[in-house]
Design a protein around this motif. Sequence first.
Motif, mmCIF file in Angstrom:
data_model
loop_
_atom_site.group_PDB
_atom_site.id
_atom_site.type_symbol
_atom_site.label_atom_id
_atom_site.label_comp_id
_atom_site.label_asym_id
_atom_site.label_seq_id
_atom_site.Cartn_x
_atom_site.Cartn_y
_atom_site.Cartn_z
ATOM 1 N N HIS A 69 0.831 -1.203 0.000
ATOM 2 C CA HIS A 69 0.000 0.000 0.000
ATOM 3 C C HIS A 69 0.863 1.249 0.000
ATOM 4 C CE1 HIS A 69 -2.360 3.243 1.921
ATOM 5 N NE2 HIS A 69 -3.363 2.761 1.198
ATOM 6 N N ASP A 70 1.915 1.242 0.827
ATOM 7 C CA ASP A 70 2.801 2.402 0.897
ATOM 8 C C ASP A 70 3.547 2.636 -0.413
ATOM 9 O OD1 ASP A 70 2.029 2.851 3.486
ATOM 10 O OD2 ASP A 70 3.785 1.922 4.399
ATOM 11 N N LEU A 71 3.774 1.570 -1.174
ATOM 12 C CA LEU A 71 4.490 1.669 -2.443
ATOM 13 C C LEU A 71 3.545 1.841 -3.636
ATOM 14 C CD1 LEU A 71 7.158 -1.155 -1.974
ATOM 15 C CD2 LEU A 71 7.624 1.296 -2.129
ATOM 16 N N GLU A 72 2.250 1.864 -3.374
ATOM 17 C CA GLU A 72 1.248 1.860 -4.447
ATOM 18 C C GLU A 72 1.479 0.657 -5.351
ATOM 19 O OE1 GLU A 72 1.366 5.670 -6.355
ATOM 20 O OE2 GLU A 72 0.449 6.700 -4.665
ATOM 21 N N ALA A 73 1.706 -0.493 -4.702
ATOM 22 C CA ALA A 73 2.011 -1.736 -5.393
ATOM 23 C C ALA A 73 0.953 -2.778 -5.059
ATOM 24 C CB ALA A 73 3.398 -2.233 -4.975
ATOM 25 N N GLU A 74 1.097 -3.962 -5.654
ATOM 26 C CA GLU A 74 0.193 -5.080 -5.408
ATOM 27 C C GLU A 74 0.941 -6.158 -4.634
ATOM 28 O OE1 GLU A 74 -2.376 -8.490 -7.862
ATOM 29 O OE2 GLU A 74 -1.079 -7.073 -8.936
ATOM 30 N N ALA A 75 0.358 -6.629 -3.539
ATOM 31 C CA ALA A 75 0.961 -7.709 -2.758
ATOM 32 C C ALA A 75 0.522 -9.056 -3.321
ATOM 33 C CB ALA A 75 0.553 -7.596 -1.300
ATOM 34 N N LEU A 76 1.480 -9.985 -3.428
ATOM 35 C CA LEU A 76 1.226 -11.330 -3.941
ATOM 36 C C LEU A 76 1.765 -12.333 -2.920
ATOM 37 C CD1 LEU A 76 2.593 -10.588 -7.505
ATOM 38 C CD2 LEU A 76 0.168 -10.750 -6.889
ATOM 39 N N PHE A 77 1.104 -13.507 -2.821
ATOM 40 C CA PHE A 77 1.484 -14.463 -1.789
ATOM 41 C C PHE A 77 1.541 -15.889 -2.348
ATOM 42 C CE2 PHE A 77 -0.654 -10.873 0.221
ATOM 43 C CZ PHE A 77 0.331 -10.488 1.119
ATOM 44 N N PRO A 78 2.394 -16.741 -1.744
ATOM 45 C CA PRO A 78 2.498 -18.129 -2.197
ATOM 46 C C PRO A 78 1.429 -19.037 -1.585
ATOM 47 C CG PRO A 78 4.134 -17.703 -0.509
ATOM 48 C CD PRO A 78 3.428 -16.397 -0.767
ATOM 49 N N PHE A 79 0.473 -18.463 -0.885
ATOM 50 C CA PHE A 79 -0.612 -19.219 -0.254
ATOM 51 C C PHE A 79 -1.933 -18.565 -0.643
ATOM 52 C CE2 PHE A 79 1.354 -16.194 2.691
ATOM 53 C CZ PHE A 79 0.291 -15.330 2.959
ATOM 54 N N GLY A 80 -3.025 -19.163 -0.206
ATOM 55 C CA GLY A 80 -4.343 -18.566 -0.455
ATOM 56 C C GLY A 80 -5.027 -19.034 -1.717
ATOM 57 N N GLY A 81 -4.384 -19.955 -2.461
ATOM 58 C CA GLY A 81 -4.998 -20.438 -3.690
ATOM 59 C C GLY A 81 -5.860 -21.662 -3.449
ATOM 60 N N PRO A 82 -6.266 -22.368 -4.529
ATOM 61 C CA PRO A 82 -5.913 -22.062 -5.905
ATOM 62 C C PRO A 82 -6.740 -20.891 -6.474
ATOM 63 C CG PRO A 82 -7.293 -24.035 -5.818
ATOM 64 C CD PRO A 82 -7.051 -23.610 -4.398
ATOM 65 N N PRO A 83 -6.200 -20.259 -7.547
ATOM 66 C CA PRO A 83 -4.885 -20.522 -8.165
ATOM 67 C C PRO A 83 -3.758 -19.954 -7.312
ATOM 68 C CG PRO A 83 -5.915 -18.633 -9.201
ATOM 69 C CD PRO A 83 -6.931 -19.159 -8.240
ATOM 70 N N TYR A 84 -2.561 -20.525 -7.498
ATOM 71 C CA TYR A 84 -1.384 -20.089 -6.757
ATOM 72 C C TYR A 84 -0.441 -19.310 -7.670
ATOM 73 C CZ TYR A 84 -2.945 -23.348 -3.171
ATOM 74 O OH TYR A 84 -3.683 -24.001 -2.208
ATOM 75 N N SER A 85 0.142 -18.268 -7.130
ATOM 76 C CA SER A 85 1.107 -17.492 -7.916
ATOM 77 C C SER A 85 2.353 -18.324 -8.173
ATOM 78 C CB SER A 85 1.472 -16.210 -7.162
ATOM 79 O OG SER A 85 0.361 -15.361 -7.019
ATOM 80 N N PRO A 86 2.980 -18.183 -9.350
ATOM 81 C CA PRO A 86 4.112 -19.039 -9.749
ATOM 82 C C PRO A 86 5.446 -18.560 -9.160
ATOM 83 C CG PRO A 86 3.562 -17.560 -11.535
ATOM 84 C CD PRO A 86 2.536 -17.309 -10.454
ATOM 85 N N PHE A 87 5.598 -18.664 -7.850
ATOM 86 C CA PHE A 87 6.807 -18.171 -7.199
ATOM 87 C C PHE A 87 8.059 -18.898 -7.687
ATOM 88 C CE2 PHE A 87 3.975 -15.843 -4.604
ATOM 89 C CZ PHE A 87 4.715 -14.898 -3.906
ATOM 90 N N PHE A 88 7.961 -20.209 -7.911
ATOM 91 C CA PHE A 88 9.124 -20.976 -8.378
ATOM 92 C C PHE A 88 9.605 -20.428 -9.726
ATOM 93 C CE2 PHE A 88 11.497 -24.456 -10.208
ATOM 94 C CZ PHE A 88 12.102 -25.090 -9.123
ATOM 95 N N THR A 89 8.681 -20.182 -10.630
ATOM 96 C CA THR A 89 9.032 -19.648 -11.952
ATOM 97 C C THR A 89 9.615 -18.248 -11.833
ATOM 98 O OG1 THR A 89 7.303 -20.961 -13.005
ATOM 99 C CG2 THR A 89 8.122 -19.052 -14.221
#
Length: 204
Positions: A69-89
């Motif tokens: 929020h402070d960076l005006e960015a989007e937070a992404l997480f490796p949990f909370g899916g599916p679908p899951y964000s491709p952290f390994f890639t």
Amino acid sequence: MSFTDLAVLLAPHGLRTLGDCPDGDCTITLIGPAEPAFWGVFRDSPEYNDGTPNPMDRWSARVLSAVAHDLEAEALFPFGGPPYSPFFTWAKKSGRFWASPIGFLVHEEAGLFVSFRGAIRWHTTPQLGDAPQPCLTCAGQPCATACPVGAFNDGYDVAACKAHVGSEAGTDCRTGGCLARRACPVGQGSRLPAQAAFHMEAFL
């Protein structure tokens, strides 16, 4: 906002950037523990002490959502899916991670004990790594032979690993962390035993 600004926002939480991945006209910056400082910060958090499930995931969501929020960015997480964000890639595209001899990701500084608390997607230029893969010059590659039950001899035998960790013979793995991960000379000794035990309990 710059990478310096991001580092300032992350430091009080015991967090650090681990690498960047280009994502269209944005950058995905992977974020993980700055060990050993991280464990003390998390241990004193309300999430760790409230007795409800998934304390580290809930802590990560709260902290990194505020940073984003402070960076005006989007937070992404490796949990909370599916679908899951491709952290390994994303990690492998950063130039700072590689597949180790046991298949787990190894980081240029954190070694096999690297972990992700999340990532942010923001408008900045990625800082891609160009260091050589440490495994290529690692004498003997001790991670490949450190497991007492050979769980990494042919892929990853999760059942054999869990059975050992949960047994009396697996006390060292359960209380101090995976022996294969601990055998990696990169970043060796940076993760506190209490933190490793927390993750092993969650694994079981």
